[in-house]
Design a protein around this motif. Sequence first.
Motif, PDB file in Angstrom:
ATOM      1  N   PRO A   1       3.132   4.757  -7.319  1.00 16.11           N
ATOM      2  CA  PRO A   1       2.716   6.145  -7.036  1.00 16.11           C
ATOM      3  C   PRO A   1       1.519   6.211  -6.086  1.00 16.11           C
ATOM      4  O   PRO A   1       1.421   7.131  -5.270  1.00 16.11           O
ATOM      5  CB  PRO A   1       2.372   6.694  -8.425  1.00 16.11           C
ATOM      6  CG  PRO A   1       3.187   5.866  -9.375  1.00 16.11           C
ATOM      7  CD  PRO A   1       3.191   4.486  -8.775  1.00 16.11           C
ATOM      8  N   ILE A   2       0.625   5.233  -6.182  1.00 17.33           N
ATOM      9  CA  ILE A   2      -0.524   5.200  -5.274  1.00 17.33           C
ATOM     10  C   ILE A   2      -0.059   4.959  -3.838  1.00 17.33           C
ATOM     11  O   ILE A   2      -0.606   5.533  -2.891  1.00 17.33           O
ATOM     12  CB  ILE A   2      -1.542   4.132  -5.740  1.00 17.33           C
ATOM     13  CG1 ILE A   2      -2.327   4.668  -6.949  1.00 17.33           C
ATOM     14  CG2 ILE A   2      -2.487   3.729  -4.615  1.00 17.33           C
ATOM     15  CD1 ILE A   2      -3.312   3.691  -7.551  1.00 17.33           C
ATOM     16  N   SER A   3       0.976   4.141  -3.661  1.00 18.61           N
ATOM     17  CA  SER A   3       1.474   3.890  -2.301  1.00 18.61           C
ATOM     18  C   SER A   3       2.051   5.168  -1.690  1.00 18.61           C
ATOM     19  O   SER A   3       1.931   5.389  -0.474  1.00 18.61           O
ATOM     20  CB  SER A   3       2.513   2.764  -2.295  1.00 18.61           C
ATOM     21  OG  SER A   3       3.719   3.142  -2.934  1.00 18.61           O
ATOM     22  N   ILE A   4       2.658   6.001  -2.506  1.00 20.47           N
ATOM     23  CA  ILE A   4       3.150   7.295  -2.015  1.00 20.47           C
ATOM     24  C   ILE A   4       1.974   8.169  -1.591  1.00 20.47           C
ATOM     25  O   ILE A   4       2.002   8.827  -0.542  1.00 20.47           O
ATOM     26  CB  ILE A   4       4.006   7.997  -3.088  1.00 20.47           C
ATOM     27  CG1 ILE A   4       5.330   7.249  -3.273  1.00 20.47           C
ATOM     28  CG2 ILE A   4       4.251   9.463  -2.733  1.00 20.47           C
ATOM     29  CD1 ILE A   4       6.213   7.801  -4.376  1.00 20.47           C
ATOM     30  N   GLU A   5       0.917   8.161  -2.387  1.00 17.85           N
ATOM     31  CA  GLU A   5      -0.279   8.930  -2.045  1.00 17.85           C
ATOM     32  C   GLU A   5      -0.927   8.385  -0.770  1.00 17.85           C
ATOM     33  O   GLU A   5      -1.441   9.151   0.056  1.00 17.85           O
ATOM     34  CB  GLU A   5      -1.276   8.885  -3.207  1.00 17.85           C
ATOM     35  CG  GLU A   5      -2.545   9.690  -2.984  1.00 17.85           C
ATOM     36  CD  GLU A   5      -2.306  11.175  -2.734  1.00 17.85           C
ATOM     37  OE1 GLU A   5      -3.076  11.773  -1.958  1.00 17.85           O
ATOM     38  OE2 GLU A   5      -1.331  11.740  -3.291  1.00 17.85           O
ATOM     39  N   MET A   6      -0.882   7.072  -0.573  1.00 14.18           N
ATOM     40  CA  MET A   6      -1.435   6.474   0.642  1.00 14.18           C
ATOM     41  C   MET A   6      -0.678   6.969   1.868  1.00 14.18           C
ATOM     42  O   MET A   6      -1.279   7.235   2.914  1.00 14.18           O
ATOM     43  CB  MET A   6      -1.379   4.945   0.555  1.00 14.18           C
ATOM     44  CG  MET A   6      -2.303   4.371  -0.505  1.00 14.18           C
ATOM     45  SD  MET A   6      -2.136   2.584  -0.713  1.00 14.18           S
ATOM     46  CE  MET A   6      -3.172   1.995   0.636  1.00 14.18           C
TER      47      MET A   6
END
Length: 306
Positions: free
Chosen positions: A211-216
């Motif tokens: 999910p953090i990679s999507i936010e990145m």
Amino acid sequence: MGLMTENGSTAAGQEASSLKFLIYGRTGWIGGLLGRLCSERGIPFAYGAGRLENRAQLEADIASAAPTHVFNAAGVTGRPNVDWCETHRVETIRANVVGTLTLADVCRERGLILVNYATGCIFEYDGGHPLGSGIGFKEEDTPNFVGSFYSKTKAMVEELLTNYENVCTLRVRMPISSDLTNPRNFITKITRYEKVVNIPNSMTILDELLPISIEMAKRNLTGIWNFTNPGAVSHNEILEMYRDYIDPNFTWKNFTLEEQAQVIVAPRSNNELDTAKLKKEFPELLPIKESLIKHVFEPNQKTSTT
């Protein structure tokens, strides 16, 4: 075969509707999880159908999908493990070097950010980063592990990708998820091994970090990122948690690196990565042991006792 497109749910609101992800690696573990996350969050996405080394196919995918961001979770890791790459070097280069560079180049021509799931298995503990010291390798450090051909190709392509200002390189290590049935899951692997080494390593809890990679991507972040949870955890510490949370009767045997070398073709990378850069951007990121308990062991403990 054409693009596989999904619009996701409509519940996620207008922010998601302004995004459109093109994902490579539909049949892979991370690629599959990414698609599921997009569906849950209402983010429209399509899976790329082209082969990474085929520029014309990639261009057709992008023309068809009209994405805002591209994610690369494809590539060759080897089956059943990276030893496969030692005897399939051209295939490994084609996917991990030629393919990745072609995708980055096509994306750059079109002004698209490419989020590339790479590896942190390009370092090994050394004099400046001793085992157990807590001194991790930083994003700008030069890879020092070339023990396996797989890692060698990954280090090559990472260096070349630094020339592409549109690429976000995520150094994943020993990925773990809450799905303890998946054979690619590091926990699943080591619970099935006859013997395991016992060395602290940086690792990636996918349930927290994907999910953090999507936010990145939403933040249009680029450059190299150590994409692991802060800290390190050893094989034995993980297996002790597995025994305590999942299977009280579970036992295992250790062996040394020297003994391990007798049953593998290529040496394996062991290291700790410095996650200060990622932690500064995402202060909520949990230390590895806390993340293991919250995202992996506690959820599985509940299902195993029902």
